[in-house]
Structure formats: structure tokens, C-alpha cells
Design an enzyme around this catalytic site. Structure first.
Site, mmCIF file in Angstrom:
data_model
loop_
_atom_site.group_PDB
_atom_site.id
_atom_site.type_symbol
_atom_site.label_atom_id
_atom_site.label_comp_id
_atom_site.label_asym_id
_atom_site.label_seq_id
_atom_site.Cartn_x
_atom_site.Cartn_y
_atom_site.Cartn_z
ATOM 1 N N SER A 185 0.836 -1.192 0.000
ATOM 2 C CA SER A 185 0.000 0.000 0.000
ATOM 3 C C SER A 185 0.871 1.243 0.000
ATOM 4 O O SER A 185 1.578 1.529 0.971
ATOM 5 C CB SER A 185 -0.911 0.015 1.230
ATOM 6 O OG SER A 185 -1.638 1.216 1.276
ATOM 7 N N HIS A 238 -0.756 -0.801 -4.504
ATOM 8 C CA HIS A 238 -2.104 -0.460 -4.049
ATOM 9 C C HIS A 238 -2.188 1.040 -3.766
ATOM 10 O O HIS A 238 -1.402 1.581 -2.980
ATOM 11 C CB HIS A 238 -2.447 -1.242 -2.788
ATOM 12 C CG HIS A 238 -3.872 -1.097 -2.354
ATOM 13 N ND1 HIS A 238 -4.910 -1.753 -2.970
ATOM 14 C CD2 HIS A 238 -4.429 -0.360 -1.362
ATOM 15 C CE1 HIS A 238 -6.051 -1.441 -2.381
ATOM 16 N NE2 HIS A 238 -5.789 -0.584 -1.399
ATOM 17 N N ASP A 295 -4.643 4.114 -2.495
ATOM 18 C CA ASP A 295 -5.884 4.481 -1.797
ATOM 19 C C ASP A 295 -6.324 5.876 -2.199
ATOM 20 O O ASP A 295 -5.610 6.857 -1.967
ATOM 21 C CB ASP A 295 -5.683 4.415 -0.287
ATOM 22 C CG ASP A 295 -5.602 2.985 0.217
ATOM 23 O OD1 ASP A 295 -6.513 2.209 -0.098
ATOM 24 O OD2 ASP A 295 -4.635 2.651 0.918
ATOM 25 N N MET A 335 -9.046 8.629 -1.503
ATOM 26 C CA MET A 335 -10.082 9.049 -0.548
ATOM 27 C C MET A 335 -10.424 10.505 -0.781
ATOM 28 O O MET A 335 -9.538 11.327 -0.991
ATOM 29 C CB MET A 335 -9.582 8.874 0.887
ATOM 30 C CG MET A 335 -8.996 7.525 1.211
ATOM 31 S SD MET A 335 -8.427 7.463 2.935
ATOM 32 C CE MET A 335 -7.360 6.017 2.889
ATOM 33 N N HIS A 344 -8.056 1.791 -5.143
ATOM 34 C CA HIS A 344 -9.209 1.561 -4.270
ATOM 35 C C HIS A 344 -9.844 2.914 -3.962
ATOM 36 O O HIS A 344 -9.240 3.748 -3.274
ATOM 37 C CB HIS A 344 -8.730 0.879 -2.985
ATOM 38 C CG HIS A 344 -9.784 0.737 -1.940
ATOM 39 N ND1 HIS A 344 -9.472 0.555 -0.603
ATOM 40 C CD2 HIS A 344 -11.150 0.730 -2.002
ATOM 41 C CE1 HIS A 344 -10.582 0.452 0.096
ATOM 42 N NE2 HIS A 344 -11.609 0.572 -0.722
ATOM 43 N N MET A 368 -12.356 5.163 -2.160
ATOM 44 C CA MET A 368 -13.237 5.340 -1.012
ATOM 45 C C MET A 368 -13.927 6.692 -1.158
ATOM 46 O O MET A 368 -13.577 7.675 -0.508
ATOM 47 C CB MET A 368 -12.418 5.231 0.277
ATOM 48 C CG MET A 368 -11.977 3.812 0.569
ATOM 49 S SD MET A 368 -10.606 3.693 1.738
ATOM 50 C CE MET A 368 -9.214 3.859 0.614
ATOM 51 N N MET A 370 -12.436 -5.483 3.334
ATOM 52 C CA MET A 370 -11.757 -4.646 4.317
ATOM 53 C C MET A 370 -11.876 -5.302 5.690
ATOM 54 O O MET A 370 -12.979 -5.616 6.139
ATOM 55 C CB MET A 370 -12.380 -3.249 4.366
ATOM 56 C CG MET A 370 -12.284 -2.458 3.072
ATOM 57 S SD MET A 370 -10.579 -2.083 2.597
ATOM 58 C CE MET A 370 -10.046 -1.083 3.996
ATOM 59 N N ASP A 388 -7.514 -6.229 2.782
ATOM 60 C CA ASP A 388 -6.783 -5.017 3.134
ATOM 61 C C ASP A 388 -7.098 -4.640 4.570
ATOM 62 O O ASP A 388 -8.260 -4.555 4.959
ATOM 63 C CB ASP A 388 -7.201 -3.879 2.186
ATOM 64 C CG ASP A 388 -6.425 -2.589 2.439
ATOM 65 O OD1 ASP A 388 -5.521 -2.583 3.282
ATOM 66 O OD2 ASP A 388 -6.745 -1.581 1.772
#
Length: 242
Positions: free
Chosen positions: A10, A35, A37, A39, A81, A83, A156, A193
Site C-alpha cells: 500500500s 495499491h 488508496d 479518498m 481503491h 473510497m 476490508m 486489506d
């Protein structure tokens, strides 16, 4: 048919000031994916079970401009990913930026997931769906079995929003998300994750996870390559590979 292990450090736990170098270091050490993230920091999730009226994630991280910049320095699979409350709004920009995979949350896409998956594919990305720890696993079944299905399910084991959280094996044992998914879909990529590392990988691998996201356990290790190798070995021992 069988599934292969995919280890995805990550990048949220990496040194953002040296993101390109960190990406190269992870790939050189054996990472399969990187990975990412994404957000938005202000979105709300419409899930009457337990999330209504709350922020989806209370944090703000990278966006398409960072993905675009990183893509200039690596050919690695960028496992993104998202979010966010409105993933549809991000498909075009993430596709143009060079994202490889686009994983959205089922909690915010129950009404338009078919259109969303089609749009993700059209943008040249691989569609995936994620679910929070307290979201029923059955919510993702239609997305895996539809005419235009997702190609990965991300489970998750911690509430999304921040890196470095502790793994919750009791949540996996109680709900049985990963095991239920693996039994139902033997060839599906199943990603986990949340707090995964040398001391917790076996629970995830034994349940059937083949895609492993690990942040602080990799980047914070004296020898990250050994951690990546250990994670891969655990998945290989737990299930056959291609």
C-alpha cells in the site's frame, strides 16, 4: 482453475516525497501490484445499516494527478481503491491518469453498479468491488454474477480511512467473508486489506485471499523484500497457484 498470489504494497505507507522511487523499490523487491488508496475526505455513504449520515472516510489522500504522475515512472499494475461516494465521477479521470484497476465500494453503488462497471471497462481498467467490515457479504454477489461482472472483491478487515490499523481476524472468522467468497467463486481474485503482515497473513490466506494489501508491515520493515516474500509464500501454501 486456480488463482495466483498478488502482493500489493500500500503506497499510502510509502514516502510520498519519493513516490516514484518507492514504487520502483517495491516492484524490484517482488511486488505484483501497487495499491493506491483514493479518498475524498468528505464523501458520505448511503448505507442504512450503520453508515448513514457519517463521512465515508475522514481522510484525504491522493487523486488522479498523483496517479498520472506516478504512471510516467512505472509500468506496474496500479490497484486503485476508491473510497468515495460518487465513484462514477472518477472513472474517466482515473482511466486517463493510467489506473490499472478501479475498485469501488458496494455501499455507494447498489443502484448503478452495472453502468459503473461498464464505464470502468470502457476506460480500460479492471473493475473491482470493496465492502466494509460490517457490510453483508451477500451484497457483492450480484456484482460478481452479473452480465457485466466485477473481476475482484476487496474485503476490508478494518474500517477504511487510515493506514497502519490493526488486523481484525475475529471479524473475518465471525462473518466469514473471504471463506464464503472463495467457496462460492473458486477463480475470483479476492483481496484483503487492513493490518496484514507476517503475524496475520495466515488467517487471510487460509480463508482464501490471494491478493494481499500490506502497508506499514512492508514499508516499516527492515527488509521489506522478506515480508513480501513471506506474504506470497503464505498464499501459495494455502491454495494452489497458476
Amino acid at each position: 482453475m486456480v488463482v495466483s498470489p498478488k502482493i500489493a504494497p500500500s503506497m499510502l505507507s510509502s514516502d510520498f516525497a519519493n513516490l516514484a522511487a518507492e514504487a520502483k523499490r517495491m516492484v524490484d523487491l517482488g511486488a505484483d501490484w501497487l495499491h493506491m488508496d483514493i479518498m475524498d475526505g468528505y464523501s458520505r455513504v448511503y448505507n442504512s445499516l450503520c453508515y448513514s449520515g457519517r463521512h465515508f472516510v475522514p481522510n484525504l489522500t491522493i487523486g488522479a494527478p498523483v496517479i498520472e504522475s506516478l504512471r510516467k515512472h512505472t509500468s506496474a499494475y496500479l490497484d486503485c481503491h476508491l473510497m468515495v461516494t460518487n465513484p462514477m465521477d472518477y472513472v474517466e479521470q482515473m482511466g486517463k491518469a493510467g489506473a490499472s484497476g478501479f475498485t469501488f465500494h458496494v455501499e455507494v453503488a447498489k443502484e448503478n453498479w452495472q453502468e459503473l462497471v461498464s464505464k470502468i471497462r470502457s476506460a480500460g481498467m479492471r473493475p473491482g468491488v470493496a465492502l466494509k467490515p460490517r457490510t453483508p457479504v451477500e451484497d457483492v454477489y450480484p456484482l460478481v454474477e452479473g452480465e457485466t461482472p466485477v473481476e475482484m472483491v476487496l474485503v476490508m478487515t478494518v474500517e477504511p480511512g487510515f493506514g497502519g490499523q490493526k488486523f481484525m481476524p475475529s471479524m473475518m472468522d465471525k462473518v466469514g467473508y473471504v471463506r464464503a467468497l472463495r467457496q462460492k467463486y473458486p477463480t475470483l481474485d479476492i483481496e484483503v486489506d487492513g493490518g496484514l503482515g507476517p503475524s496475520t497473513i495466515e488467517a487471510a490466506a487460509a480463508a482464501g485471499a490471494n491478493c494481499i494489501v500490506a502497508g506499514s508491515s512492508v514499508f516499516g520493515a527492515p527488509e521489506p523484500g522478506k515480508v513480501i516474500s513471506l506474504l506470497r509464500t503464505s498464499v501459495e501454501k494455502a491454495q494452489p497457484i497458476t
